[in-house]
Structure formats: C-alpha cells, structure tokens
Write an enzyme that holds these catalytic residues in place. Sequence first.
Site, PDB file in Angstrom:
ATOM      1  N   ASN A  44       0.760  -0.997   0.045  1.00  0.00           N
ATOM      2  CA  ASN A  44      -0.190  -0.216  -0.169  1.00  0.00           C
ATOM      3  C   ASN A  44       1.345   1.012  -0.221  1.00  0.00           C
ATOM      4  OD1 ASN A  44       0.628  -0.505   2.881  1.00  0.00           O
ATOM      5  ND2 ASN A  44      -0.866   0.113   3.925  1.00  0.00           N
ATOM      6  N   GLU A  46       0.075   5.510   1.020  1.00  0.00           N
ATOM      7  CA  GLU A  46      -0.421   5.989   1.298  1.00  0.00           C
ATOM      8  C   GLU A  46      -0.500   7.796   0.330  1.00  0.00           C
ATOM      9  OE1 GLU A  46      -2.281   4.529   5.343  1.00  0.00           O
ATOM     10  OE2 GLU A  46      -0.605   6.066   5.362  1.00  0.00           O
ATOM     11  N   CYS A  55      -3.919   0.720  -2.948  1.00  0.00           N
ATOM     12  CA  CYS A  55      -3.840  -0.914  -1.721  1.00  0.00           C
ATOM     13  C   CYS A  55      -2.683  -1.634  -2.646  1.00  0.00           C
ATOM     14  CB  CYS A  55      -5.280  -0.838  -1.526  1.00  0.00           C
ATOM     15  SG  CYS A  55      -6.328  -0.417  -1.359  1.00  0.00           S
ATOM     16  N   GLU A  57      -3.058  -4.345  -3.240  1.00  0.00           N
ATOM     17  CA  GLU A  57      -3.654  -5.448  -3.929  1.00  0.00           C
ATOM     18  C   GLU A  57      -3.586  -4.426  -5.526  1.00  0.00           C
ATOM     19  OE1 GLU A  57      -5.360  -5.924  -0.100  1.00  0.00           O
ATOM     20  OE2 GLU A  57      -4.441  -4.648  -0.882  1.00  0.00           O
ATOM     21  N   CYS A  88     -10.179  -4.584   0.602  1.00  0.00           N
ATOM     22  CA  CYS A  88     -11.427  -3.694   0.420  1.00  0.00           C
ATOM     23  C   CYS A  88     -11.777  -4.094  -0.728  1.00  0.00           C
ATOM     24  CB  CYS A  88     -10.840  -1.883   0.504  1.00  0.00           C
ATOM     25  SG  CYS A  88     -10.441  -1.468  -0.921  1.00  0.00           S
ATOM     26  N   CYS A  91     -10.796  -2.919  -3.933  1.00  0.00           N
ATOM     27  CA  CYS A  91     -10.052  -3.698  -4.344  1.00  0.00           C
ATOM     28  C   CYS A  91     -10.277  -5.752  -4.850  1.00  0.00           C
ATOM     29  CB  CYS A  91      -8.366  -4.502  -2.995  1.00  0.00           C
ATOM     30  SG  CYS A  91      -7.361  -3.111  -3.073  1.00  0.00           S
TER      31      CYS A  91
END
Length: 138
Positions: A44, A46, A55, A57, A88, A91
């Site tokens: 990930n 940010e 993310c 994934e 999430c 994803c």
Amino acid sequence: MSHTPPEVLEALHALLNRAYAPYSGFAVAAVVKSGSGRLFGGVNVENAAYPLSRCAEQSATLQMVSAGEREIAEVWVLSRGLEPATPCGGCRQVLSEFAPPDTPVHCLSADGPALHTTLGELLPYAFTGRYLSKPDKS
C-alpha cells in the site's frame, strides 16, 4: 499459513517492510500469482490526499498487468496485527477484473491467524464485464 508457499511468505514479509503508510500506520503487502505461475508483489502507498492512495492488492495487480499478464490464479495479503485483513471493496473489484470467483484468497496476519477464502466469497455479486456487453437487438 500452511496454504502459503515459503517463497510467497518470504516475499510478503519483505514487502510489508516497504509499505508506505505514514498516515494510517497500517502496512499491507500483497502477492498475486498469475495464470502462468509468476508472482507479483505490491504494497500500500498512502498519499496525503487520501483518495490518491493505492492498496497493496491493486499495486500487485498493476505490476502483473504491466508485465503483460491478465489472469490472477491466487492471492495472498499480509498485514500486521492479530486479525487478518481482507481486501477492501475496491480491491475486491480490481481483483475480480482478472480473477474468477473460485480464485483462492489467503489473508494472513503477521501476529495471528489466517483466513483462507475465495474471491467469490469476498465479493459474491461482482460487477464484471458481462454487464457491459451490448444486448443483441435481433
């Protein structure tokens, strides 16, 4: 973590330390195995403008697609903590673009149990390309 080959587990732990999570402090690493058996990793990343964050994934999937592959055969996600974090919603949707519902998804926690499931169990009613097909007007 018995469903996780040693080379995948090693890659996940190395990736987890590379995650860029200065705002949430929640590092995540992911590895996807393509249809050809190649492994692609991601973390990930940010951003201060939160919607621009990516993310793990998604990052792994983007690596796979950039390498010319279009099929996900298996997914592993690793996070720190006592509970395994699942992908999430966004994803799950990204994974469903390249993986069928029976694709194994292994959610691992660095300090606790694992959750072994499938993409279809995580996203039972995925919006896929079949919805975008033009209806036959004959």
